[in-house]
Design a protein around this motif. Structure first.
Motif, PDB file in Angstrom:
ATOM      1  N   UNK A 106      49.837  43.239  31.927  1.00  0.00           N
ATOM      2  CA  UNK A 106      50.130  44.008  32.342  1.00  0.00           C
ATOM      3  C   UNK A 106      48.949  45.180  32.345  1.00  0.00           C
ATOM      4  N   UNK A 107      48.180  45.676  31.262  1.00  0.00           N
ATOM      5  CA  UNK A 107      47.417  45.869  31.210  1.00  0.00           C
ATOM      6  C   UNK A 107      46.272  45.902  31.860  1.00  0.00           C
ATOM      7  N   UNK A 108      45.704  44.215  31.840  1.00  0.00           N
ATOM      8  CA  UNK A 108      44.888  44.200  32.655  1.00  0.00           C
ATOM      9  C   UNK A 108      44.750  44.323  33.993  1.00  0.00           C
ATOM     10  N   UNK A 109      46.297  43.925  34.619  1.00  0.00           N
ATOM     11  CA  UNK A 109      46.739  44.061  36.469  1.00  0.00           C
ATOM     12  C   UNK A 109      46.112  44.802  36.521  1.00  0.00           C
ATOM     13  N   UNK A 110      46.498  46.187  35.649  1.00  0.00           N
ATOM     14  CA  UNK A 110      46.598  48.010  35.813  1.00  0.00           C
ATOM     15  C   UNK A 110      44.701  47.589  35.974  1.00  0.00           C
ATOM     16  N   UNK A 111      43.418  47.458  35.353  1.00  0.00           N
ATOM     17  CA  UNK A 111      42.271  47.451  35.478  1.00  0.00           C
ATOM     18  C   UNK A 111      42.478  46.486  36.535  1.00  0.00           C
ATOM     19  N   UNK A 112      42.651  45.316  36.906  1.00  0.00           N
ATOM     20  CA  UNK A 112      42.261  44.664  38.490  1.00  0.00           C
ATOM     21  C   UNK A 112      42.050  45.921  39.870  1.00  0.00           C
ATOM     22  N   UNK A 113      43.987  46.206  39.668  1.00  0.00           N
ATOM     23  CA  UNK A 113      44.069  47.498  40.982  1.00  0.00           C
ATOM     24  C   UNK A 113      42.725  48.061  40.739  1.00  0.00           C
ATOM     25  N   UNK A 114      42.692  48.747  39.640  1.00  0.00           N
ATOM     26  CA  UNK A 114      41.596  50.513  39.717  1.00  0.00           C
ATOM     27  C   UNK A 114      39.982  49.105  39.962  1.00  0.00           C
ATOM     28  N   UNK A 115      40.155  48.326  39.762  1.00  0.00           N
ATOM     29  CA  UNK A 115      38.793  47.263  40.347  1.00  0.00           C
ATOM     30  C   UNK A 115      38.914  46.963  41.511  1.00  0.00           C
TER      31      UNK A 115
END
Length: 340
Positions: A106-115
């Protein structure tokens, strides 16, 4: 590999069982519980680096474009924006459609959305620049319809993404990470450096400032995929076979050849400080650096031929080193190739 469930209340996956991909996530994003601490640090850096295109004053660039750029410089300037527009357009969709649905942390999902947001913000910045400065806005956005070299580059990059989509396997998602590392860490750099070369000559300083903002974002995107690859290497060493390494090396070589061709094409050996020889050495240096960052040996042993580029890309002297897990200061973070 199936796309992850948006909500999966039957999951009993523990934090230690969490995986970059192939996991069984609950579907709840909890920033207080994260396996990948580098992702939280990266989120904080990206958040601190928030910027908007309106922050950049391009008034003097309009004068430079119309009065001070040579014809080769003006041609190069237009081609740079056309190519950068393509890259960020591809990436905005690619992250949402081809990558994030299969990432199970989930924490990487959030980063990808931010990207993905940041890629769209780059597209907004290009619109601001092109509309304010260039002679023909429509031509910039449709350049690939008229320019064979740009069309060939875009076709190759999109074909790699399409090949890695479709039926997704463990190997494909890992190769997609490498493809994204290449896009974020290689394909933008001839264009970035071309704008910095103009700024070094005292021209298009507002454009160079916009590129600083964009490149600073791309550095965090590069760090994201390099960390994803290195974390996957720890979780799934079985995927890092000799065959995979050979495939990755070939991907880098093909991408390097394409970027060198593009750099030489847009400059036509007529831009001071950015000659054909420098372009080739610089791209080879970047390839070595990117390969080394994910555990592979350098293939060119190239040296950095234009260190003045690093000075143009910096905001200040703050440093980051995600591979040692440290962030010294990430308020409007700096850029340095030494940071990798």
């Amino acid at each position: 590999m199936n796309r992850k469930h948006i909500y999966n209340p039957g999951s009993n996956e523990t934090l230690s069982e969490r995986r970059i991909f192939g996991g069984n996530p609950h579907g709840i994003l909890n920033f207080t519980q994260a396996k990948y601490q580098w992702a939280l640090k990266l989120w904080d850096m990206m958040e601190a680096n928030t910027w908007f295109p309106k922050e950049v004053d391009t008034t003097k660039d309009v004068v430079d474009y119309n009065r001070n750029l040579t014809d080769p410089e003006k041609r190069m300037y237009d081609l740079v924006w056309s190519q950068l527009i393509s890259m960020d357009s591809f990436q905005t969709n690619n992250l949402a459609d081809n990558i994030n649905p299969y990432i199970t942390a989930p924490e990487i999902n959030a980063i990808l959305v931010r990207q993905a947001y940041e890629e769209a913000n780059h597209s907004k910045s290009y619109a601001v620049m092109v509309e304010a400065i260039c002679d023909n806005t429509d031509l910039i956005y449709e350049m690939e319809k008229h320019d064979e070299i740009l069309r060939r580059k875009n076709a190759y990059i999109s074909s790699v993404y399409e090949e890695l989509a479709g039926e997704v396997t463990d190997e494909k998602i890992l190769l997609a990470m490498f493809a994204n590392q290449i896009l974020e860490g290689l394909y933008f750099y001839a264009g970035f450096t071309a704008i910095y070369a103009l700024a070094r000559a005292g021209k298009m300083l507002g454009s160079a400032q916009m590129i600083r903002f964009i490149q600073r974002d791309e550095i965090t995107h590069l760090l994201l995929f390099q960390n994803m690859i290195n974390s996957t290497r720890k979780e799934r060493p079985d995927l890092f076979t000799q065959a995979l390494e050979e495939r990755v090396i070939e991907m880098f070589k093909a991408a390097g050849a394409l970027e060198i061709e593009w750099g030489k094409y847009i400059t036509q050996n007529q831009i001071m400080g950015f000659t054909d020889e420098i372009i080739e050495e610089y791209i080879h240096y970047l390839i070595d650096d990117r390969l080394n960052a994910v555990g592979f040996k350098k293939i060119y042993n190239a040296h950095h031929p234009i260190k003045w580029v690093d000075d143009f890309s910096k905001f200040n002297d703050q440093k980051t080193n995600f591979f040692e897990g440290n962030v010294t200061n990430y308020s409007k973070g700096s850029l340095s190739f030494d940071d990798f």
